[in-house]
Each structure stands twice: as structure tokens, then as C-alpha cells.
Write an enzyme that holds these catalytic residues in place. Structure first.
Site, PDB file in Angstrom:
ATOM      1  N   GLY A   1      -7.513  10.004 100.598  1.00 39.93           N
ATOM      2  CA  GLY A   1      -7.352   9.616 102.211  1.00 39.93           C
ATOM      3  C   GLY A   1      -8.299   8.613 102.474  1.00 39.93           C
TER       4      GLY A   1
ATOM      5  N   ARG B   1      -3.365   9.255  95.545  1.00 39.04           N
ATOM      6  CA  ARG B   1      -3.749  10.636  95.157  1.00 39.04           C
ATOM      7  C   ARG B   1      -3.421  10.778  93.716  1.00 39.04           C
ATOM      8  NH1 ARG B   1      -6.429  13.290  99.209  1.00 39.04           N
ATOM      9  NH2 ARG B   1      -5.914  12.856 101.426  1.00 39.04           N
TER      10      ARG B   1
ATOM     11  N   LYS C   1     -16.781   9.701  99.285  1.00 36.07           N
ATOM     12  CA  LYS C   1     -15.938   9.373 100.427  1.00 36.07           C
ATOM     13  C   LYS C   1     -15.329  10.542 101.095  1.00 36.07           C
ATOM     14  CE  LYS C   1     -12.136   9.555 100.197  1.00 36.07           C
ATOM     15  NZ  LYS C   1     -10.767   9.776 100.105  1.00 36.07           N
ATOM     16  N   THR C   2     -15.162  10.949 102.185  1.00 34.24           N
ATOM     17  CA  THR C   2     -14.027  11.611 102.874  1.00 34.24           C
ATOM     18  C   THR C   2     -14.473  11.902 104.442  1.00 34.24           C
ATOM     19  OG1 THR C   2     -12.802  13.673 102.986  1.00 34.24           O
ATOM     20  CG2 THR C   2     -15.112  14.013 102.091  1.00 34.24           C
TER      21      THR C   2
ATOM     22  N   ASP D   1     -12.070  15.750  94.926  1.00 36.64           N
ATOM     23  CA  ASP D   1     -11.130  15.729  93.732  1.00 36.64           C
ATOM     24  C   ASP D   1     -11.023  14.381  93.078  1.00 36.64           C
ATOM     25  OD1 ASP D   1      -9.965  18.324  94.285  1.00 36.64           O
ATOM     26  OD2 ASP D   1      -8.584  17.299  95.941  1.00 36.64           O
TER      27      ASP D   1
ATOM     28  N   ASP E   1     -13.549  14.181 106.066  1.00 37.76           N
ATOM     29  CA  ASP E   1     -13.714  15.749 106.189  1.00 37.76           C
ATOM     30  C   ASP E   1     -15.244  16.336 105.954  1.00 37.76           C
ATOM     31  OD1 ASP E   1     -11.195  15.430 105.988  1.00 37.76           O
ATOM     32  OD2 ASP E   1     -10.752  16.931 104.468  1.00 37.76           O
TER      33      ASP E   1
HETATM   34  P1  FBP Z   1      -9.835  13.080 101.072  1.00 35.41           P
HETATM   35  O1  FBP Z   1     -10.485  14.381 100.973  1.00 35.41           O
HETATM   36  O2  FBP Z   1      -9.067  12.367  99.978  1.00 35.41           O
HETATM   37  O3  FBP Z   1     -10.867  12.128 101.749  1.00 35.41           O
HETATM   38  O4  FBP Z   1      -8.707  12.949 102.604  1.00 35.41           O
HETATM   39  C1  FBP Z   1      -8.892  14.232 103.388  1.00 35.41           C
HETATM   40  C2  FBP Z   1      -7.704  13.982 104.659  1.00 35.41           C
HETATM   41  O5  FBP Z   1      -8.054  13.188 105.446  1.00 35.41           O
HETATM   42  C3  FBP Z   1      -7.730  15.205 105.180  1.00 35.41           C
HETATM   43  O6  FBP Z   1      -8.473  15.237 106.610  1.00 35.41           O
HETATM   44  C4  FBP Z   1      -6.284  15.336 105.277  1.00 35.41           C
HETATM   45  O7  FBP Z   1      -5.765  16.931 105.431  1.00 35.41           O
HETATM   46  C5  FBP Z   1      -5.560  14.796 104.300  1.00 35.41           C
HETATM   47  O8  FBP Z   1      -6.583  13.757 103.864  1.00 35.41           O
HETATM   48  C6  FBP Z   1      -4.327  14.107 104.485  1.00 35.41           C
HETATM   49  O9  FBP Z   1      -3.761  13.553 103.501  1.00 35.41           O
HETATM   50  P2  FBP Z   1      -2.581  12.383 103.416  1.00 35.41           P
HETATM   51  O10 FBP Z   1      -3.267  11.114 103.710  1.00 35.41           O
HETATM   52  O11 FBP Z   1      -2.491  12.464 101.918  1.00 35.41           O
HETATM   53  O12 FBP Z   1      -1.710  12.923 104.264  1.00 35.41           O
END
Ligand code: FBP
Length: 552
Positions: free
Chosen positions: A81, A145, A202-203, A176, A205
Site C-alpha cells: 500500500g 502486492r 514502510k506502512t 509482508d 499502519d
Molecule cells: P501495507 O501494509 O502494504 O502498507 O498496506 C496497508 C494498507 O494501507 C492498510 O491500511 C489497508 O487495509 C490496505 O493497505 C489496503 O490495501 P489496498 O491498497 O490493496 O486496497
């Protein structure tokens, strides 16, 4: 291309590096620390990573650079993300690489890990890089992803590297993606490819952290963006005095984002998934807890409020997490194809009824159909439920409404309850990075190149002491295997980076817990306002309350 005034102004911003990286590359040396161990399952992880396990942590310091001089060709991918600051990681990497030797090259593989597999890339130059300095988004090369996990995929990556003379890959990603980085590093080492792999944390979250990695990048900007909007909603609620706002915020698993937003804005309610799990709270108990605040405020004539719901909450409610685990097993492997081939919801429902335990079916059957269907939406490539697609803010407001109706019938409540729903997720992931994230990300990228030039592989770029001014930040590296354990994914045991959940005995949660009763009953809203990029340091450079409390 037409640019906004802020974009032009941000191009001029000079990100701050840790003091120890400011002396010029020729004056950066390495201090080696102690060997490391994985957080759990040490024997299993050591056996799976014989070439990269147990390496030492390292710190950079001022001193003579003893790295072997050679032309470096490096590849970089953005993975998972979006998170504010990703562009600056690439800019820092590029600047360090060019400062070392102007013939060094940086390949940006497009669209995440799949760019490496498909050999789809750009070679960065000054003009290309300069258009992305201090900007949000991952559009410089895109993200994805795709999971790198099979020997065939690794062999393709090794061939692509050989073709371009690439001897190091930087993977900018979350837990991941950095698990991918560790597995790829091990493959490259085991096959003597000469290709190093370095990760960057990175994230938005905020769940990729431990005592070494103090926070993942993007968390600062995303939570500030959400907090601005929550503050605005609170002011609207306090002005109109007629709505309860249920605001779901991103955070696929851990509730760090929700907690940080609560610390920034002081809403009436904020659910914390980790607490819900620890107290084994049922859906009904959570609804009752929120309804208590609604009723108490209504008794004062305040039929308004704000509740923050972390998007990952459903997986922490015990009955719900059992349900999700059963659904994951139900859809594991080829069984998902059989399920998806069923054309009507009735047929699917019958399939589900046959596959779930009696207890889980009892939970499933009382959910609104929209939520039932959301639970069966496609998993992401890592096997995660896509919680951003589950409308838990609506689930809880519906349950609170039913709870209040029951109280009304008993004469215990006489207020009005009108709910509005918001989901703050994608809005925060590509904001212009705050000064903190711009500085931190640039430093992570610059530092990643230092790890490469000193020959490290299977390491995460680490910049710490982040609550202090950037001058005092500490740069170094941590073996990724240190963060790993064995978990069940897609119905099989896999080595993965352990997610850092909210610690209930940690200072951020304790501060929240000590104040939330007052916030629930009174109106103590804070209005943080928009991120400021120019002005006094205490307004522009201060990072999160979570980090401040953790480091206090
Ligand atoms: P990452 O763990 O890859 O940084 O992504 C986190 C996130 O932003 C979450 O908060 C959210 O649930 C998810 O990505 C959404 O994923 P997508 O962009 O595939 O809809």
C-alpha cells in the site's frame, strides 16, 4: 506539466539527514553490534535462512569509509500500500548512489514486485528524480502486492539482475514485503548470485516496528491527515449537535492508527482491537460500551459524538476472528475457485453453512448481508482479509442503534441517535509527506545505499532516535530475520515478520485509557488542523504522540 504552488515549494525542501550521515560518504564507517535472533521460533527460522540468519546489528558512525569501491547498479521497488514519503526513499537512495560515483545506476522496477518479474523498469536520472522530491504517492514507479515466494520467481529475478548487472535490490515495503525481501536475500545468497537485498520499513499502519525500528514511514503523515479530518468532523458535530459520526480509519491489523488519531483529537470513543481481543469482548459487548457513552451524553442533551473504529477491529473480536479463520480455511487453495464458481448468494450461503462450525454460523447468520458478503471478498496475495472493504463502521452503528432501541423500550434511554459514517483510508496514503516523513524517508534511502556499499544483505535500513531532532538520529541496519516468526498463512505454516500490535501496557495506550472516560462523557475535542510544512519547528517537525509517549 502544470504544478501546484505547494508542489513547487516542496521541490525546494532539503530533507534533513541524521548528523552522522552529513559528513560526506567518505567519512561514514561501520560499528558492528551483537549477533541477533528471531523474535520466536529461532530453530525453524535459522533452518530456513541458513545464509542470512543471526547476523549482527550495525550502526554507522563518523570515520573513514572502508567499503570496497566498485560501480554499483541498484534496483528498487515500491511494494504494498502507498505511504507518504516513498518517493523520498528513492531520492535519498539515488542521491547517495550518485554522490559516491556518478556512474552508479538506479533502476526503478514498475508496479511492485511484478516489475522485477516482468523486467519492466526505468533508469532514473536527475530530471526524473527531481520531479518527485518531497511529494506524496508511489506514482514515480507504481506499486503492487505480488508475493515473491517461489523458486521460479526468484530465478527470474536473479536473471533480470544478471542481465542489467544489478548487484543490489532495495524493497520498500511493509511486513509482508520485507518478508519477501528476507526470503529473496536468502535465495540470492544461497545461489551465490552476488545480489544483495535491503528492505525499508514502510506502512501507514505503523505495525512494522520493534525496539530497533521505531516507526514505519508514512504513519506520521497519514495519522496527521486523518486527525485533521476527524478534528474537522468533531467541530461540525459540536456545532450541529445532532449526529454521531462513526469514523473507520485504516490499519489492516493493529490499531496504532486509531490510537494515534485518538491521542491527537480526543474523540468520545475509540476502539482498540488489541484490547477487544484481550478482554474477549463480543460484538454485543462493544455495542453496549458505545451505547453507554451515547446514552450518558444524551442525558445531558448531547445527541452527538464521534467514535473511531480501527478497520482491523473485526479480526480482534474473538467470535469474529474464529469466523474469519474458518472462512480462510474454507477458501484455502482450490476451494476458493469452487466457492467463486457458485453463481447465486443462496448457493454460496449453503456452501458456507456446510463449511462453518455451529458457533461461527451463529455469528455469521446475525450479520447484515452486506457484511456477510464482504467477508468473502477476495483475499490479498498474502492471504489477508481485505478489511478495508468490510464496513465495520456501519456494523457497529447498526448494533448501537439496536442496543439503544432496547434501552428505549425499557425506558432507560430517551435520546436521539442519528449516525453518519466515514472511512478515512486512501485519503491519507498519498498526502505530501510531513517534514518528519520527508526527512525520515530520505534518510532511510540514503542509509540503504550505505548498507549496500558495505556489502550487507537481508538487512532493513534503520534510522532511530526519531523523537530527537534529525541531527541526533542514528543510522544503521538490522537483519530482517530478527523480526520473524512462524505463522499460519493460506492454510500453511510460513516464516513471516511478526506484526507489532498495540501494547496494552505501553505508554500510548495507558495515556488513552487514563483519559477516555472523561472524553466519552464530556466534549474534550482537540482540533489538530492541517499538516504545516513551513514555520516553527514545534509546529512543522514534531512527529506522533505515539512516539513521544513511547520515548518519554
Ligand atoms: P501495507 O501494509 O502494504 O502498507 O498496506 C496497508 C494498507 O494501507 C492498510 O491500511 C489497508 O487495509 C490496505 O493497505 C489496503 O490495501 P489496498 O491498497 O490493496 O486496497
Amino acid at each position: 506539466m502544470k504544478l501546484s504552488p505547494l508542489q513547487i515549494a516542496r521541490y525546494q525542501y532539503n530533507p534533513k539527514l541524521p548528523g552522522m550521515l552529513r559528513n560526506g560518504i567518505a567519512e561514514i564507517s561501520v560499528k558492528t553490534g551483537s549477533p541477533t535472533q528471531s523474535v520466536a521460533d529461532q530453530e525453524k527460522i535459522a533452518a530456513l535462512f541458513p545464509n542470512t540468519y543471526g547476523k549482527e546489528e550495525i550502526t554507522f558512525q563518523k570515520g573513514t569509509n572502508t567499503s570496497a569501491p566498485k560501480k554499483q547498479v541498484v534496483g528498487v521497488i515500491l511494494s504494498g500500500g502507498q505511504a507518504p514519503g516513498g518517493h523520498n526513499v528513492i531520492c535519498g537512495l539515488y542521491d547517495a548512489l550518485k554522490a559516491t560515483n556518478k556512474d552508479n545506476e538506479l533502476y526503478g522496477f514498475k508496479g511492485g514486485p511484478s516489475g522485477l518479474l516482468e523486467d519492466s523498469y526505468v533508469i532514473f536520472d536527475d530530471e526524473y528524480i527531481n520531479a518527485y522530491r518531497n511529494t506524496g504517492g508511489f506514482d514515480i514507479i507504481g506499486s503492487g502486492r505480488t508475493k515473491l515466494e517461489t523458486e521460479e520467481q526468484f530465478a527470474v529475478v536473479a536473471d533480470v539482475c544478471k542481465k542489467h548487472g544489478i548487484t543490489a535490490i532495495v524493497i520498500i515495503g511493509g511486513d509482508d514485503s520485507n518478508t519477501n525481501a528476507a526470503v529473496l536475500a536468502e535465495y540470492m545468497a544461497a545461489h551465490n548470485t552476488g545480489v544483495q537485498v535491503i528492505g525499508c520499513p514502510k506502512t501507514i499502519d505503523g505495525d512494522l516496528k520493534n525496539e530497533d525500528i521505531e516507526c514505519s514511514f508514512g504513519f506520521d503523515t497519514a495519522t496527521k491527515t486523518y486527525s485533521e479530518i476527524i478534528g474537522n468532523i468533531q467541530r461540525d458535530a459540536n456545532s450541529a449537535k445532532k449526529y454521531w459520526h462513526f469514523v473507520k480509519v485504516m490499519g489492516r491489523s493493529a490499531s496504532h492508527v486509531a490510537l494515534e488519531c485518538a491521542l491527537e483529537t480526543q474523540p468520545n470513543i475509540c476502539l482498540i482491537g488489541e484490547e477487544v481481543a484481550a478482554k474477549k469482548m463480543s460484538l454485543a459487548a462493544i455495542a453496549d460500551y458505545i451505547a453507554d457513552s451515547v446514552a450518558a451524553r444524551a442525558a445531558k442533551g448531547w445527541n452527538f459524538g464521534v467514535a473511531i473504529i480501527p478497520e482491523g477491529i473485526v479480526e480482534f473480536v474473538p467470535e469474529f476472528s474464529v469466523l474469519i479463520a474458518e472462512i480462510n480455511e474454507l477458501l484455502a487453495g482450490s476451494k476458493a475457485d469452487a466457492f467463486n464458481a457458485l453463481s447465486s448468494w443462496d448457493e454460496k450461503y449453503a456452501f458456507i453453512e456446510k463449511g462453518l462450525s455451529k458457533e461461527s454460523m451463529a455469528v455469521f447468520s446475525i450479520l447484515p448481508q452486506s457484511i456477510q458478503q464482504q467477508l468473502f471478498l477476495e483475499r490479498d496475495p498474502h492471504g489477508n482479509v481485505q478489511v478495508s472493504l468490510i464496513e465495520s463502521e456501519k456494523l457497529f452503528s447498526e448494533m448501537v442503534k439496536a442496543n439503544l432501541a432496547a434501552r428505549k423500550a425499557k425506558g432507560e434511554y430517551n435520546g436521539k441517535f442519528s449516525a453518519l459514517h466515514h472511512f478515512l483510508g486512501y485519503e491519507g496514503r498519498c498526502a505530501f509527506p510531513s517534514n518528519f516523513d520527508a526527512d525520515y524517508c530520505y534518510s532511510l534511502g540514503y542509509n540503504a545505499f550505505m548498507l549496500i556499499s558495505y556489502g550487507y544483505t537481508g538487512y532493513l535500513s534503520k534510522v532511530s532516535n526519531l523523537q530527537a531532532p534529525a541531527e541526533e538520529w542514528v543510522a544503521g541496519g538490522m537483519p530482517i530475520t530478527k523480526m520473524m516468526n512462524i505463522e499460519r498463512r493460506h492454510g500453511a505454516d510460513k516464516p513471516v515478520i511478526r506484526k507489532a500490535l498495540v501494547e496494552l501496557d505501553g505508554a500510548p495506550f495507558k495515556f488513552f485509557a487514563a483519559n477516555r472516560e472523561q472524553w466519552a462523557l464530556e466534549t474534550c475535542y482537540l482540533y489538530p488542523g492541517a499538516i504545516q510544512y513551513f514555520g516553527p519547528s514545534e509546529v512543522c517537525d514534531t512527529t506522533t504522540k505515539t512516539l513521544a509517549l513511547e520515548k518519554a
